[in-house]
Write a protein that holds these residues in place. Structure first.
Motif, PDB file in Angstrom:
ATOM      1  N   ASN A   1       5.307   6.418   1.538  1.00  0.00           N
ATOM      2  CA  ASN A   1       5.446   5.798   2.862  1.00  0.00           C
ATOM      3  C   ASN A   1       6.910   5.562   3.244  1.00  0.00           C
ATOM      4  OD1 ASN A   1       4.038   4.800   5.158  1.00  0.00           O
ATOM      5  ND2 ASN A   1       4.562   2.727   4.525  1.00  0.00           N
ATOM      6  N   GLY A   2       7.835   5.856   2.354  1.00  0.00           N
ATOM      7  CA  GLY A   2       9.251   5.713   2.663  1.00  0.00           C
ATOM      8  C   GLY A   2       9.794   4.319   2.410  1.00  0.00           C
ATOM      9  N   GLN A   3       9.311   3.647   1.388  1.00  0.00           N
ATOM     10  CA  GLN A   3       9.747   2.300   1.060  1.00  0.00           C
ATOM     11  C   GLN A   3      10.168   2.222  -0.413  1.00  0.00           C
ATOM     12  OE1 GLN A   3       5.907   0.745   2.661  1.00  0.00           O
ATOM     13  NE2 GLN A   3       7.247  -0.816   3.533  1.00  0.00           N
ATOM     14  N   PRO A   4      11.333   2.764  -0.755  1.00  0.00           N
ATOM     15  CA  PRO A   4      11.729   2.781  -2.165  1.00  0.00           C
ATOM     16  C   PRO A   4      12.037   1.392  -2.741  1.00  0.00           C
ATOM     17  CG  PRO A   4      13.497   3.612  -0.794  1.00  0.00           C
ATOM     18  CD  PRO A   4      12.306   3.431   0.101  1.00  0.00           C
ATOM     19  N   ILE A   5      12.582   0.492  -1.941  1.00  0.00           N
ATOM     20  CA  ILE A   5      12.888  -0.853  -2.449  1.00  0.00           C
ATOM     21  C   ILE A   5      11.582  -1.596  -2.742  1.00  0.00           C
ATOM     22  CG2 ILE A   5      14.047  -3.030  -1.933  1.00  0.00           C
ATOM     23  CD1 ILE A   5      15.951  -0.650  -2.290  1.00  0.00           C
ATOM     24  N   SER A   6      10.614  -1.475  -1.867  1.00  0.00           N
ATOM     25  CA  SER A   6       9.317  -2.112  -2.102  1.00  0.00           C
ATOM     26  C   SER A   6       8.631  -1.514  -3.328  1.00  0.00           C
ATOM     27  CB  SER A   6       8.409  -1.954  -0.886  1.00  0.00           C
ATOM     28  OG  SER A   6       8.902  -2.703   0.186  1.00  0.00           O
ATOM     29  N   ALA A   7       8.843  -0.222  -3.568  1.00  0.00           N
ATOM     30  CA  ALA A   7       8.264   0.410  -4.756  1.00  0.00           C
ATOM     31  C   ALA A   7       8.873  -0.182  -6.030  1.00  0.00           C
ATOM     32  CB  ALA A   7       8.479   1.915  -4.718  1.00  0.00           C
ATOM     33  N   LEU A   8      10.179  -0.419  -6.010  1.00  0.00           N
ATOM     34  CA  LEU A   8      10.819  -1.047  -7.182  1.00  0.00           C
ATOM     35  C   LEU A   8      10.328  -2.472  -7.376  1.00  0.00           C
ATOM     36  CD1 LEU A   8      14.488   0.231  -6.829  1.00  0.00           C
ATOM     37  CD2 LEU A   8      12.780   0.914  -8.515  1.00  0.00           C
ATOM     38  N   VAL A   9      10.203  -3.217  -6.284  1.00  0.00           N
ATOM     39  CA  VAL A   9       9.674  -4.586  -6.375  1.00  0.00           C
ATOM     40  C   VAL A   9       8.257  -4.553  -6.921  1.00  0.00           C
ATOM     41  CG1 VAL A   9       8.955  -6.580  -4.996  1.00  0.00           C
ATOM     42  CG2 VAL A   9      11.169  -5.509  -4.575  1.00  0.00           C
TER      43      VAL A   9
END
Length: 83
Positions: free
Chosen positions: A17-25
């Motif tokens: 979905n284009g959310q790399p920071i949320s994926a790390l969180v």
């Protein structure tokens, strides 16, 4: 499709979905949830819930931005738009 991916594989769904920071969180959230999930099984759902909510918020933000851009360009809402 992204919602199913976010529910089953939360970090991958967020990356798609284009959310790399949320994926790390989400990866950070997964570790304690797995440990606490052994005691309280409800904790297994936390990373999936985080991913589904984050995907929904991002998609609704995109939709709203498209409507605002169309109104600014044309002065009228896009065809098929309902309040």
């Amino acid at each position: 499709m992204v919602y199913i991916l976010a529910a089953l594989l939360p970090p991958l769904g967020l990356l798609v979905n284009g959310q790399p920071i949320s994926a790390l969180v989400n990866l950070v959230i997964i570790v304690p949830c797995i440990l606490l999930g052994l005691i309280f099984p409800l904790f297994f759902l936390v990373p999936s819930a985080h991913a589904v909510i984050a995907v929904h918020m991002k998609r609704s933000d995109r939709r709203q931005r498209e409507i605002v851009d169309a109104i600014e360009r044309n002065g009228t809402p896009p065809p098929g738009w309902r309040p």
